[in-house]
Motif scaffolding. Structure first.
Motif, short mmCIF file in Angstrom:
data_model
loop_
_atom_site.label_atom_id
_atom_site.label_comp_id
_atom_site.label_asym_id
_atom_site.label_seq_id
_atom_site.Cartn_x
_atom_site.Cartn_y
_atom_site.Cartn_z
N GLU A 84 0.81 -1.23 0.00
CA GLU A 84 0.00 0.00 0.00
C GLU A 84 0.84 1.27 0.00
N ARG A 176 -8.36 3.52 11.04
CA ARG A 176 -8.94 3.18 9.73
C ARG A 176 -10.00 4.19 9.32
N ASN A 177 -10.74 4.73 10.30
CA ASN A 177 -11.69 5.79 9.99
C ASN A 177 -10.96 7.04 9.52
N GLY A 179 -8.05 7.14 8.04
CA GLY A 179 -7.58 6.88 6.69
C GLY A 179 -8.69 7.00 5.65
N ALA A 180 -9.90 6.51 6.00
CA ALA A 180 -11.03 6.61 5.08
C ALA A 180 -11.42 8.06 4.84
N ARG A 183 -8.99 9.68 2.51
CA ARG A 183 -9.26 9.24 1.13
C ARG A 183 -10.44 10.00 0.53
N GLY A 206 -1.82 1.84 9.85
CA GLY A 206 -3.18 1.43 9.52
C GLY A 206 -3.94 2.54 8.81
N LYS A 209 -2.65 2.78 5.21
CA LYS A 209 -3.16 1.71 4.34
C LYS A 209 -4.59 2.01 3.91
N THR A 210 -5.44 2.44 4.85
CA THR A 210 -6.84 2.71 4.51
C THR A 210 -6.97 3.90 3.57
N SER A 211 -6.03 4.82 3.65
CA SER A 211 -6.10 5.99 2.76
C SER A 211 -5.77 5.64 1.31
N GLY A 298 -15.96 7.66 8.56
CA GLY A 298 -15.51 7.64 7.19
C GLY A 298 -16.65 7.77 6.19
#
Length: 313
Positions: A84, A176-177, A179-180, A183, A206, A209-211, A298
């Protein structure tokens, strides 16, 4: 004995102001422009722009700065991080490791990326580095993230000749939120994400990666005090729009999304904190005819960013 000259009635030299009063009446010249006045918001924005132009990190005097280094531990997590494009400094490989497909892929990805040091280390050393976690012979060191200053996000919008579009997260603790949201901000033309310094998710591996790589071009700023940062945005002309299940407005009816705005998203469980909610100019809700009680940060941010981008287009 000499007499006090101030009490003397004779003519002649007297103790006076030395011309200070006359000079005090003289003008001090024109008021300097805002960019040159110490402490002014425009001066801080100009300084941030100069730092970016010189290629230096836009770390904050107050709210920004570096996070701590992070270790990604284990064969699958290391391979996924390298796939990623998560920034990495060093890949540690255990001596005499069982060379399976994941180890070979990790070594290949690190070599292809370039700039990643490959270090061989005995198992006891990796055990010590990871505090005894099951590293499976692979450990990836991720460098500290360079956070922007909250004012940098507004300055970036000004540089592009656009109205600022920023997302602030209040109490969101899942990387992860974060990163979302990064994005979504990138996808819909936003200028960055603002997070509090404490009790909030940071830009970990983390989140990177999510982004899906968008964190490389979408800045994340960090504020010591989120409420104060939002108040500064208000002074700069941004409308503060908070998402709330009981908001007075629906997102489709809010004209403020078409101008300079910061969208505040709270945690899925608690929503906006009291002080942040009181700072908002508008509290808006997302209509959910399906009956769901809430959306994660997200998803909620993506919906409102889409509406803002649609209005701006």
């Amino acid at each position: 004995m000499s007499k006090d000259r101030r009490a003397s009635s004779k003519k002649g030299a007297q103790v006076g102001s030395g011309g200070q009063r006359r000079r005090g009446l003289e003008g001090k010249g024109p008021t300097p422009p805002a960019e040159m006045r110490k402490g002014h918001a425009k001066q801080r924005a100009a300084n941030a722009k100069a730092r970016r132009a010189q290629g230096r990190p836009t770390t904050a005097r107050r709210g920004g700065g570096r996070s701590t280094s992070e270790l990604v531990v284990g064969r699958n997590p290391v391979v996924e991080a390298l796939r990623e494009g998560v920034p990495a400094r060093t890949l540690y490989v255990q001596q005499f490791i069982d060379n399976d497909e994941r180890v070979r892929e990790a070594l290949q990805l690190a070599a292809e990326r370039g700039g990643i040091n490959l270090m061989e280390a005995p198992r006891p050393e990796l055990d010590r580095m990871t505090n005894g976690l099951n590293h499976q012979g692979l450990v990836l060191q991720v460098p500290p993230y360079e956070y922007a200053h909250p004012e940098d996000l507004v300055a970036d919008a000004a540089d592009a000749g656009e109205d600022p579009l920023v997302v602030a997260l209040d109490g969101v603790t899942d990387p992860r939120n974060l990163g979302a949201v990064v994005r979504s901000v990138s996808a819909f033309g936003g200028h960055g994400v603002l997070v509090p310094e404490r009790r909030a998710a940071g830009m970990t591996a983390g989140a990177w990666k999510t982004s899906a790589g968008t964190a490389a071009r979408t800045p994340v700023a960090r504020a010591t005090n989120l409420t104060r940062a939002l108040e500064q945005y208000k002074k700069a002309g941004l409308a503060v729009v908070g998402l709330a299940a009981d908001g007075e407005h629906e997102i489709g009816d809010l004209e403020a999304l078409s101008g300079p705005v910061v969208i505040v998203v709270g945690s899925e469980g608690k929503g906006l904190s009291r002080l942040v909610g009181e700072t908002c100019d508008f509290r808006v809700r997302i209509p959910m005819p399906g009956g769901a009680e809430s959306l994660n940060a997200g998803v909620a941010a993506g919906i409102v960013l889409y509406e803002a981008a649609r209005r701006r287009a």
